[in-house]
Design a protein around this motif. Structure first.
Motif, PDB file in Angstrom:
ATOM      1  N   ALA A 112      43.631  33.825  49.384  1.00  0.00           N
ATOM      2  CA  ALA A 112      43.893  33.932  47.953  1.00  0.00           C
ATOM      3  C   ALA A 112      44.694  32.733  47.452  1.00  0.00           C
ATOM      4  O   ALA A 112      44.438  32.182  46.390  1.00  0.00           O
ATOM      5  N   ARG A 113      45.658  32.285  48.283  1.00  0.00           N
ATOM      6  CA  ARG A 113      46.479  31.142  47.902  1.00  0.00           C
ATOM      7  C   ARG A 113      45.613  29.892  47.793  1.00  0.00           C
ATOM      8  O   ARG A 113      45.761  29.080  46.885  1.00  0.00           O
ATOM      9  N   LYS A 114      44.651  29.759  48.746  1.00  0.00           N
ATOM     10  CA  LYS A 114      43.828  28.557  48.778  1.00  0.00           C
ATOM     11  C   LYS A 114      42.776  28.567  47.666  1.00  0.00           C
ATOM     12  O   LYS A 114      42.569  27.581  46.982  1.00  0.00           O
ATOM     13  N   PHE A 115      42.107  29.713  47.517  1.00  0.00           N
ATOM     14  CA  PHE A 115      40.925  29.717  46.645  1.00  0.00           C
ATOM     15  C   PHE A 115      41.161  30.345  45.283  1.00  0.00           C
ATOM     16  O   PHE A 115      40.446  30.053  44.333  1.00  0.00           O
ATOM     17  N   LEU A 116      42.141  31.229  45.172  1.00  0.00           N
ATOM     18  CA  LEU A 116      42.350  31.899  43.884  1.00  0.00           C
ATOM     19  C   LEU A 116      43.660  31.483  43.213  1.00  0.00           C
ATOM     20  O   LEU A 116      43.929  31.857  42.085  1.00  0.00           O
ATOM     21  N   GLY A 117      44.458  30.702  43.951  1.00  0.00           N
ATOM     22  CA  GLY A 117      45.669  30.193  43.353  1.00  0.00           C
ATOM     23  C   GLY A 117      46.792  31.196  43.164  1.00  0.00           C
ATOM     24  O   GLY A 117      47.685  30.982  42.357  1.00  0.00           O
ATOM     25  N   PHE A 118      46.731  32.298  43.877  1.00  0.00           N
ATOM     26  CA  PHE A 118      47.879  33.219  43.831  1.00  0.00           C
ATOM     27  C   PHE A 118      48.051  33.836  45.206  1.00  0.00           C
ATOM     28  O   PHE A 118      47.182  33.726  46.056  1.00  0.00           O
ATOM     29  N   ASN A 119      49.197  34.459  45.455  1.00  0.00           N
ATOM     30  CA  ASN A 119      49.311  35.273  46.667  1.00  0.00           C
ATOM     31  C   ASN A 119      50.247  36.438  46.419  1.00  0.00           C
ATOM     32  O   ASN A 119      50.941  36.485  45.404  1.00  0.00           O
TER      33      ASN A 119
END
Lengths: 427, 208
Positions: free
Chosen positions: B43-50
């Motif tokens: 999510a951090r890599k592809f969606l920009g949140f975690n």
């Protein structure tokens, strides 16, 4: 103070008490002996903080990665592919043993599991192609030890935690020496088989078509290696996160090979939790003992008295090598690392050695411990797989590879960059 | 592995069953950590949140799952011991050392559990919470962790009762079965058998 501590430690370990209990009880005894304050009370807080450390979460995850991959069902096909590519060399399938171990090592952090899996596939071939039995067995035992040098490696995580060094750097540092060691093992077999061509068994021929066709079987382990190690260096993941990605990937692979089942998960989980619990109990006990030893001044007294010997860095390195060689004959490798590194590493780093480089040197010494008698677990594993014959065959067969390990140590001492070059260019 | 002595003994049989359940629970927590951490990374890599909680929660899961697995590992005689002298001793003497091993583990675990419960109690009375966005009340993970240690103490006590009676009656084989050291040979045999089983399963799969 030092003498009391060492004698107590030797007695407790010698009585064959569980290593964790021996270290813990030693801590509890040293506290009233040498301290004004009751240090033992801190054990609760200390244990919680070490058992709750995110970097250490990678230990169960890497153990689980190995357990799942072992059951994912590609070992035999991978070995087959390796044999097509490597068996034209003098020594035939012995190179496949080393190659398959290397690739397996790149996905698993355990040496014993590597030797057991590759060994099972390989052993029936001794008779079939007429290899020299000791050398063949030795290549299996030695190839297995690569599991802890080539990342991912559980032992390197433990070293990183004990010495406060960066695990990603340690992993980078392990790559070149790991592959260099595999190359040295291959060279060892070639030299042995050039001297005694009969040892190398019958020639095996493979067509280029078959070779190309077999490449697909090398893909699963390579994919896991790239996922785990690649995600660390792409800056996407920390070692613990990379381990989690690896487990997820391994589970998907197992599902792809139709090997994912409740039974398989149960076996993997029980194996994982049993090893992790035992490792962590030792880590907790050693952490407590180290606290007591540094609070009472035993650690600094010990360090000072060793530094007081005035040995030059070179001699000190030789002492450390001999120390681990002797200790490795008797002690299980993980507990040996956890108990000795808090003392050895500060002394060596104080003498100017690089902590990352030292980590690789110690791991190679631990690998040697795995294939030197009387307590060399990999020797036992290989012997146990063949079921007949004398244990001496395995021991003798492993000796040339122990020599190769020491040659590797010499190379590392002469060219520290072998380990340090990759960490530097990625820094 | 059949272990007639151990399994004829009701309390220890229950202890075994419960310890196994605890290990499965710990394993489930570990797999949950795998999924949560992986989701966080992706999510951090592809969606920009975690979620921002994966580190913290998986660290708790780690502490709890290891302490819950201690009893199982001990019942399986998985404790790492050094057998240089042990293997040279006559059976009766080595049985005494097996008993002593249980005692020493008991002493260490007793201390550890006692002061660990102190940690839990002070977290409870001081309302300590983690210094994160979650602000987890620390007594919850610490309490669950301490529960595993406590269970290990209970199991050790049960084993010690069994081993002590066996020691008094001179039943050395009972002690060996309960808490004897797994020799390197035994260890290796099991690893080797596991390896063989796995490759055999692969062959069956291919044959189909």
């Amino acid at each position: 103070m030092i003498a009391t501590t060492l004698i107590l430690l030797l007695v407790l370990i010698g009585l064959s008490l569980p290593v964790a209990a021996a270290l813990g009880v030693l801590g509890l005894t040293l506290d009233p002996l040498f301290s004004m304050l009751p240090l033992s009370r801190a054990i609760g807080e200390l244990s919680w903080s070490s058992n709750n450390e995110f970097l250490l979460v990678s230990i169960p995850l890497f153990v689980m990665l190995g357990e799942v991959l072992l059951r994912a069902g590609f070992a035999e096909r991978m070995y087959g592919a390796m044999s097509l590519w490597l068996s034209w060399l003098p020594g035939g399938l012995m190179h496949a043993n080393i190659g398959a171990s290397t690739l397996f090592a790149a996905t698993s952090g355990s040496s014993v599991a590597t030797a057991a899996t590759v060994g099972t596939v390989a052993l029936p071939q001794i008779k079939r192609y007429g290899y020299n039995e000791p050398l063949f067995l030795g290549s299996l035992a030695a190839g297995g030890t690569l599991g802890i040098l080539i990342p991912p490696s559980i032992n390197l995580v433990i070293y990183g935690v004990l010495t406060n060094s960066s695990v990603p750097k340690l992993y980078l540092a392990g790559i070149l020496p790991g592959f260099a060691m595999a190359a040295l093992f291959i060279l060892t077999v070639i030299i042995a088989c050039l001297i005694k061509p009969a040892w190398g068994g019958q020639k095996i021929h493979a067509s280029w078509g078959a070779r190309m066709h077999s490449l697909v079987h090398l893909a699963p382990p390579l994919a896991i290696f790239l996922l785990v190690v690649g995600s660390i260096y792409a800056g996407i993941a920390t070692p613990t996160e990379a381990a989690a990605l690896g487990v997820l990937g391994a589970l998907l692979l197992a599902a792809w090979f139709r090997r994912l089942s409740w039974n398989m998960l149960r076996e993997s989980i029980e194996g994982t939790m049993r090893s992790t619990a035992m490792i962590m109990l030792i880590v907790i006990a050693a952490n407590f003992l180290n606290f007591v030893m540094s609070a009472t001044g035993i650690t600094s007294a010990l360090t000072n008295s060793i530094s007081g010997l005035g040995l030059s860095p070179g001699w000190m390195l030789l002492v450390v090598v001999i120390f681990y060689l002797v200790l490795g004959c008797f002690m299980e490798t993980l507990s040996m690392m956890i108990t000795t590194i808090p003392i050895v590493a500060p002394i060596m780093i104080g003498l100017g050695y690089d902590p990352i480089w030292l980590g690789i040197v110690i791991i190679i010494l631990v690998e040697a411990a795995l294939i030197t008698p009387p307590v060399g677990l990999n020797l036992f594993v290989v012997q146990s797989l063949r079921k007949a014959g004398s244990m001496n065959d395995v021991i003798i067969g492993a000796l040339p590879f122990v020599a190769a390990m020491f040659f590797m140590l010499l190379l590392l001492a002469l060219m520290p960059d072998l380990a340090l070059w990759l960490p530097r260019i990625f820094a | 592995m059949t272990n007639s002595f151990l399994y004829s003994d009701t309390p220890l049989r229950w202890a075994n069953a419960l310890s196994r359940l605890a290990v499965w629970a710990g394993g489930a927590l570990t797999i949950a950590s795998v999924l949560l951490i992986s989701f966080d990374v992706l999510a951090r890599k592809f969606l920009g949140f975690n979620t921002g909680a994966a580190d913290e929660l998986s660290s708790y899961a780690f502490a709890i799952s290891t302490s819950w697995a201690l009893a199982f590992a001990t019942l399986q005689r998985a404790n790492i011991r050094v057998d240089v002298l042990y293997q040279l001793l006559p059976v009766r003497l080595s049985a005494l050392l097996d008993w002593l091993s249980l005692v020493s583990l008991g002493v260490f675990m007793g201390f550890l559990t006692w002061y660990a419960s102190d940690v839990v109690i002070s977290s409870w009375t001081q309302h300590s919470a983690s210094n994160t966005t979650l602000g987890t009340p620390l007594w919850i993970p610490q309490g669950l962790w301490c529960l595993g240690l406590l269970w290990m103490c209970v199991v050790l006590a049960l084993m010690l009762v069994r081993a002590s009676t066996a020691l008094v009656t001179g039943n050395t084989s009972a002690i060996k079965e309960l808490c004897g050291m797994r020799s390197a040979q035994e260890e290796a045999d099991e690893e080797a058998a596991a390896g063989e089983r796995l490759v055999q399963a692969e062959r069956n799969e291919e044959a189909r």
